[in-house]
Design a protein around this motif. Structure first.
Motif, short mmCIF file in Angstrom:
data_model
loop_
_atom_site.label_atom_id
_atom_site.label_comp_id
_atom_site.label_asym_id
_atom_site.label_seq_id
_atom_site.Cartn_x
_atom_site.Cartn_y
_atom_site.Cartn_z
N PRO A 1 0.83 -1.21 0.00
CA PRO A 1 0.00 0.00 0.00
C PRO A 1 0.86 1.26 0.00
O PRO A 1 1.96 1.27 0.55
N LEU A 2 0.35 2.31 -0.61
CA LEU A 2 1.03 3.59 -0.69
C LEU A 2 0.51 4.50 0.43
O LEU A 2 -0.70 4.60 0.65
N PHE A 3 1.43 5.14 1.13
CA PHE A 3 1.06 6.10 2.16
C PHE A 3 1.43 7.49 1.68
O PHE A 3 2.52 7.71 1.15
N CYS A 4 0.51 8.44 1.87
CA CYS A 4 0.73 9.83 1.49
C CYS A 4 0.36 10.72 2.67
O CYS A 4 -0.44 10.34 3.52
N TYR A 5 0.92 11.93 2.67
CA TYR A 5 0.50 12.89 3.68
C TYR A 5 -0.86 13.43 3.28
O TYR A 5 -1.15 13.67 2.11
N THR A 6 -1.72 13.61 4.27
CA THR A 6 -3.03 14.20 4.08
C THR A 6 -3.17 15.33 5.09
O THR A 6 -2.86 15.16 6.26
N CYS A 7 -3.60 16.50 4.62
CA CYS A 7 -3.80 17.63 5.52
C CYS A 7 -5.05 17.42 6.36
O CYS A 7 -6.05 16.89 5.86
N VAL A 8 -4.97 17.85 7.60
CA VAL A 8 -6.16 17.84 8.45
C VAL A 8 -7.22 18.71 7.79
O VAL A 8 -8.38 18.38 7.74
N PHE A 9 -6.79 19.84 7.24
CA PHE A 9 -7.62 20.72 6.43
C PHE A 9 -6.68 21.51 5.53
O PHE A 9 -5.51 21.68 5.86
N PRO A 10 -7.15 22.00 4.39
CA PRO A 10 -6.29 22.82 3.54
C PRO A 10 -5.83 24.05 4.32
O PRO A 10 -6.56 24.56 5.17
N THR A 11 -4.63 24.55 4.05
CA THR A 11 -4.11 25.68 4.80
C THR A 11 -3.89 26.89 3.90
O THR A 11 -3.64 26.76 2.71
N ILE A 12 -4.01 28.04 4.50
CA ILE A 12 -3.79 29.30 3.80
C ILE A 12 -2.36 29.73 4.07
O ILE A 12 -1.94 29.84 5.23
N ALA A 13 -1.56 29.96 3.00
CA ALA A 13 -0.17 30.38 3.16
C ALA A 13 -0.15 31.70 3.93
O ALA A 13 -1.04 32.52 3.76
N PRO A 14 0.80 31.91 4.81
CA PRO A 14 2.05 31.19 5.00
C PRO A 14 1.95 30.02 5.97
O PRO A 14 2.96 29.44 6.33
N LEU A 15 0.76 29.66 6.40
CA LEU A 15 0.61 28.51 7.30
C LEU A 15 0.97 27.23 6.57
O LEU A 15 0.80 27.13 5.36
N GLN A 16 1.45 26.27 7.30
CA GLN A 16 1.85 25.00 6.73
C GLN A 16 0.79 23.94 6.98
O GLN A 16 0.06 24.00 7.96
N CYS A 17 0.73 22.98 6.11
CA CYS A 17 -0.19 21.86 6.24
C CYS A 17 0.12 21.07 7.51
O CYS A 17 1.27 20.72 7.76
#
Length: 122
Positions: free
Chosen positions: A16-32
């Motif tokens: 299986p492939l694992f990827c990062y998933t954001c808790v929620f999309p972020t507005i720059a300059p905030l990070q995921c």
């Protein structure tokens, strides 16, 4: 030798492939604020950036998740928070290749949640 053959037979055929998933999309300059998630079979890792601009006001939204391979390298427009955004989907297919950034500071999290809530519940 028989034990080795039995062990190999018990291993899954597809890793299986694992990827990062954001808790929620972020507005720059905030990070995921991302966490590893196992993608459904046939999906790859997504790193997407959407840019919205209204006059001098410019907003960038970053998103990471799993996505169908057919949606890779897709660019387009979407309407979010009253702004038109142009987005680009970039994909990769190795473990955690969509590189979630270091989690944002807690006070930034509260700010983003407040902004998102104010637009969601209008």
């Amino acid at each position: 030798m028989l034990q080795l053959v039995l062990l190999l037979l018990l291993l899954p055929a597809v890793v299986p492939l694992f990827c990062y998933t954001c808790v929620f999309p972020t507005i720059a300059p905030l990070q995921c604020i991302g966490f590893p998630l196992q993608c459904p079979e046939g999906q790859v890792c997504l790193s997407s950036t959407a840019v919205g601009q209204e006059g001098d006001f410019r907003v960038m939204i970053n998103e990471r998740s799993c996505i169908l391979r057919s949606l890779c390298s897709v660019s387009g427009e979407k309407h979010i928070m009253g702004l038109n955004f142009t987005f680009t989907n970039d994909c990769c297919d190795s473990h955690l290749c969509n590189g979630a950034a270091v989690p944002a500071a807690p006070y930034w999290l509260a700010t983003v949640l407040t902004l998102l809530a104010s637009y969601t519940f209008k």
